[in-house]
Write a protein that holds these residues in place. Structure first.
Motif, PDB file in Angstrom:
ATOM      1  N   PRO A  49      15.523  -0.275  -0.583  1.00 52.05           N
ATOM      2  CA  PRO A  49      14.118   0.135  -0.726  1.00 52.05           C
ATOM      3  C   PRO A  49      13.197  -0.624   0.226  1.00 52.05           C
ATOM      4  O   PRO A  49      13.552  -1.679   0.758  1.00 52.05           O
ATOM      5  CB  PRO A  49      13.809  -0.188  -2.190  1.00 52.05           C
ATOM      6  N   ALA A  50      12.013  -0.072   0.389  1.00 52.76           N
ATOM      7  CA  ALA A  50      11.065  -0.599   1.375  1.00 52.76           C
ATOM      8  C   ALA A  50      10.775  -2.073   1.187  1.00 52.76           C
ATOM      9  O   ALA A  50      10.690  -2.835   2.154  1.00 52.76           O
ATOM     10  CB  ALA A  50       9.768   0.206   1.316  1.00 52.76           C
ATOM     11  N   TRP A  51      10.605  -2.515  -0.074  1.00 56.24           N
ATOM     12  CA  TRP A  51      10.226  -3.918  -0.310  1.00 56.24           C
ATOM     13  C   TRP A  51      11.340  -4.895   0.050  1.00 56.24           C
ATOM     14  O   TRP A  51      11.094  -6.091   0.171  1.00 56.24           O
ATOM     15  CB  TRP A  51       9.772  -4.132  -1.745  1.00 56.24           C
ATOM     16  N   LYS A  52      12.537  -4.388   0.239  1.00 57.22           N
ATOM     17  CA  LYS A  52      13.620  -5.231   0.751  1.00 57.22           C
ATOM     18  C   LYS A  52      13.788  -5.020   2.261  1.00 57.22           C
ATOM     19  O   LYS A  52      13.835  -5.979   3.030  1.00 57.22           O
ATOM     20  CB  LYS A  52      14.930  -4.897   0.036  1.00 57.22           C
ATOM     21  N   GLY A 105       7.458   6.933  -6.166  1.00 59.37           N
ATOM     22  CA  GLY A 105       8.611   7.727  -6.574  1.00 59.37           C
ATOM     23  C   GLY A 105       9.717   7.775  -5.546  1.00 59.37           C
ATOM     24  O   GLY A 105      10.803   8.317  -5.824  1.00 59.37           O
ATOM     25  N   ASP A 106       9.447   7.235  -4.342  1.00 60.24           N
ATOM     26  CA  ASP A 106      10.446   7.257  -3.268  1.00 60.24           C
ATOM     27  C   ASP A 106      10.551   5.861  -2.655  1.00 60.24           C
ATOM     28  O   ASP A 106       9.776   5.514  -1.763  1.00 60.24           O
ATOM     29  CB  ASP A 106      10.054   8.275  -2.196  1.00 60.24           C
ATOM     30  N   PRO A 107      11.495   5.053  -3.106  1.00 61.18           N
ATOM     31  CA  PRO A 107      11.604   3.674  -2.611  1.00 61.18           C
ATOM     32  C   PRO A 107      11.959   3.572  -1.130  1.00 61.18           C
ATOM     33  O   PRO A 107      11.787   2.525  -0.534  1.00 61.18           O
ATOM     34  CB  PRO A 107      12.695   3.064  -3.489  1.00 61.18           C
ATOM     35  N   THR A 108      12.473   4.659  -0.548  1.00 53.85           N
ATOM     36  CA  THR A 108      12.770   4.654   0.894  1.00 53.85           C
ATOM     37  C   THR A 108      11.839   5.624   1.616  1.00 53.85           C
ATOM     38  O   THR A 108      12.252   6.396   2.482  1.00 53.85           O
ATOM     39  CB  THR A 108      14.241   5.009   1.170  1.00 53.85           C
ATOM     40  N   TRP A 109      10.557   5.557   1.285  1.00 53.48           N
ATOM     41  CA  TRP A 109       9.555   6.437   1.882  1.00 53.48           C
ATOM     42  C   TRP A 109       9.490   6.290   3.403  1.00 53.48           C
ATOM     43  O   TRP A 109       9.051   7.202   4.105  1.00 53.48           O
ATOM     44  CB  TRP A 109       8.178   6.145   1.285  1.00 53.48           C
ATOM     45  N   GLU A 144       0.810  -1.216   0.000  1.00 57.10           N
ATOM     46  CA  GLU A 144       0.000   0.000   0.000  1.00 57.10           C
ATOM     47  C   GLU A 144       0.847   1.271   0.000  1.00 57.10           C
ATOM     48  O   GLU A 144       0.620   2.192  -0.785  1.00 57.10           O
ATOM     49  CB  GLU A 144      -0.956   0.005   1.206  1.00 57.10           C
ATOM     50  N   LEU A 145       1.840   1.330   0.885  1.00 57.47           N
ATOM     51  CA  LEU A 145       2.634   2.560   0.997  1.00 57.47           C
ATOM     52  C   LEU A 145       3.646   2.690  -0.138  1.00 57.47           C
ATOM     53  O   LEU A 145       3.919   3.798  -0.608  1.00 57.47           O
ATOM     54  CB  LEU A 145       3.323   2.614   2.353  1.00 57.47           C
ATOM     55  N   SER A 146       4.202   1.568  -0.589  1.00 52.43           N
ATOM     56  CA  SER A 146       5.146   1.628  -1.703  1.00 52.43           C
ATOM     57  C   SER A 146       4.437   1.991  -3.004  1.00 52.43           C
ATOM     58  O   SER A 146       5.021   2.633  -3.882  1.00 52.43           O
ATOM     59  CB  SER A 146       5.881   0.297  -1.869  1.00 52.43           C
TER      60      SER A 146
END
Length: 218
Positions: free
Chosen positions: A68-71, A22-26, A15-17
């Motif tokens: 990035p967030a997904w990692k 545009g910001d993988p480290t949100w 959801e957040l990613s």
């Protein structure tokens, strides 16, 4: 508990990613997350996260302080996730996660996260569960109308577990209760005097149909 934790993490990442594509480290962006979380993230979480091979490989290839967030979020603890949820600046960002589990009240969903974390940690450290006293009270919401001292009991925590698991997999709910009834019956077979105490503290009542089935199969 593991199934719930994975689902919460997956929804959070997706959801957040998706919103902040545009910001993988949100998760360390000052317009998304509160300053305290960002300041504490290296010592509270990332110093441990970056020891994982996936994150090590990422930093060998790519520049930047964080993966990035997904990692990164795959290796965040449930406690880290709970703090991140509480640290989101926009309530509508919190709702992106809580609404996926059918709970519109973000403060209530935060209390669900706390309950899940406390029960999970108790299991991980081999603590007794039936008289577990939750440090953080569970707020009333879709999982139940919790009030007074009952907001801190294992009985109410189990209601949250049951509620969240139903949002993830009906089959897993059935498996969970089948396992609970089975081990509870084993306990009563060894110590029948404990039955009133367990039923009172946990609300776990073995259905008669299950009792008959067990007798027929024994």
């Amino acid at each position: 508990m593991s199934r719930i934790e994975v689902a919460i993490r997956t929804v959070f990442i997706y959801e957040l990613s998706t919103k902040y594509s545009g910001d993988p480290t949100w998760f360390v962006c000052p317009s998304v997350v509160k300053p305290d979380f960002i300041a504490n993230f290296p010592t509270a979480a990332y110093n441990s996260i970056k020891r994982n091979d996936v994150i090590k490989r990422h930093h060998k290839i790519y520049l930047g302080q964080y993966a990035p967030a997904w990692k990164t979020m795959e290796y965040m603890t449930l406690g880290n996730i709970e703090i991140l949820y509480d640290s989101l600046i926009l309530n509508k960002d919190k709702k992106l996660v809580s609404n996926r589990f059918g709970e519109p009240a973000t403060a209530t969903f935060k209390s669900y996260l706390s309950a899940i974390r406390e029960v999970r940690n108790a299991c991980a450290h081999g603590k007794t569960l039936f008289d577990l006293n939750l440090f953080t009270g569970i707020r009333r919401g879709k999982a139940g109308n919790f009030q007074g001292i009952n907001r801190h009991t294992f009985r109410e925590a189990m209601a949250v577990v049951d509620y969240l698991l139903k949002k993830i997999s009906v089959n897993r709910v059935k498996d969970m209760w089948d396992d609970i009834y089975r081990v509870t019956e084993l306990l009563y077979a060894k110590a029948p005097s404990l039955r009133p105490l367990i039923e009172d503290k946990t609300g776990i009542i073995i259905p008669e149909i299950e009792e008959k089935s067990e007798i027929q199969n024994s």
